[in-house]
Scaffold this motif. Structure first.
Motif, PDB file in Angstrom:
ATOM      1  N   GLN A  13      37.353  60.779 -21.715  1.00 27.55           N
ATOM      2  CA  GLN A  13      36.156  59.997 -21.419  1.00 27.55           C
ATOM      3  C   GLN A  13      36.251  58.619 -22.067  1.00 27.55           C
ATOM      4  N   ALA A  14      35.585  57.667 -21.475  1.00 25.42           N
ATOM      5  CA  ALA A  14      35.544  56.331 -22.059  1.00 25.42           C
ATOM      6  C   ALA A  14      35.074  56.415 -23.509  1.00 25.42           C
ATOM      7  N   ASN A  86      39.019  52.703 -22.376  1.00 25.75           N
ATOM      8  CA  ASN A  86      38.085  52.347 -21.310  1.00 25.75           C
ATOM      9  C   ASN A  86      38.788  52.509 -19.966  1.00 25.75           C
ATOM     10  N   PRO A  87      38.029  52.506 -18.881  1.00 27.55           N
ATOM     11  CA  PRO A  87      38.654  52.751 -17.565  1.00 27.55           C
ATOM     12  C   PRO A  87      39.770  51.771 -17.226  1.00 27.55           C
ATOM     13  N   GLU A  88      39.735  50.575 -17.803  1.00 24.15           N
ATOM     14  CA  GLU A  88      40.801  49.596 -17.528  1.00 24.15           C
ATOM     15  C   GLU A  88      42.136  49.997 -18.157  1.00 24.15           C
ATOM     16  N   VAL A 118      40.980  57.674 -17.503  1.00 27.73           N
ATOM     17  CA  VAL A 118      39.796  57.462 -18.328  1.00 27.73           C
ATOM     18  C   VAL A 118      38.564  57.494 -17.426  1.00 27.73           C
ATOM     19  N   SER A 119      37.689  58.412 -17.708  1.00 32.31           N
ATOM     20  CA  SER A 119      36.457  58.523 -16.908  1.00 32.31           C
ATOM     21  C   SER A 119      35.341  57.720 -17.569  1.00 32.31           C
ATOM     22  N   SER A 120      34.526  57.106 -16.730  1.00 32.37           N
ATOM     23  CA  SER A 120      33.435  56.272 -17.260  1.00 32.37           C
ATOM     24  C   SER A 120      32.166  57.073 -17.454  1.00 32.37           C
TER      25      SER A 120
END
Length: 120
Positions: A13-14, A86-88, A118-120
């Protein structure tokens, strides 16, 4: 022959953390440099961080302060501790080494890649 095996990718997760590892084995005399690149879908491969045998490190701006790189010359291993993901940061992460073999061959080797999601 020298092999490079990566491990440690996965889904997080983020804000979470992952630790990537890379282990080199085989006829290695010395390792002259190690590092990590990543490649996100539709993007070019980009450097994340690298480390010299004497411990000097370089980081991409995106990795500074979040992804400390470390290496163990005696064990021929490399690690990337990824924090505050983070998702990036989602990408396939590749380790590489510059190695001198016991037969005096100079090699640039790449790992098979490990997926970080990475999930937001």
């Amino acid at each position: 022959q020298v092999d490079l095996v990566e491990s440690g990718g996965g889904l997080v997760q983020a804000g979470g953390s992952l630790r990537l590892s890379c282990a080199a084995s085989g006829s290695i005399e010395s390792i002259n440099g190690m590092g990590w690149y990543r490649q996100a879908p539709g993007k070019q491969r980009e450097v994340v961080a690298d480390i010299t045998p004497d411990g000097r490190t370089n980081y991409a701006d995106s990795a500074k302060g979040r992804f400390p790189i470390s290496g163990d010359n005696a064990k021929n291993t490399l690690h990337l501790q990824m924090n505050s993901l983070n998702p990036e940061d989602a990408a396939v992460y590749f380790c590489y080494i510059y190695a001198l073999t016991t037969t005096d061959a100079v090699l640039e080797l790449w790992g098979q890649g490990t997926l970080v999601s990475v999930s937001s």
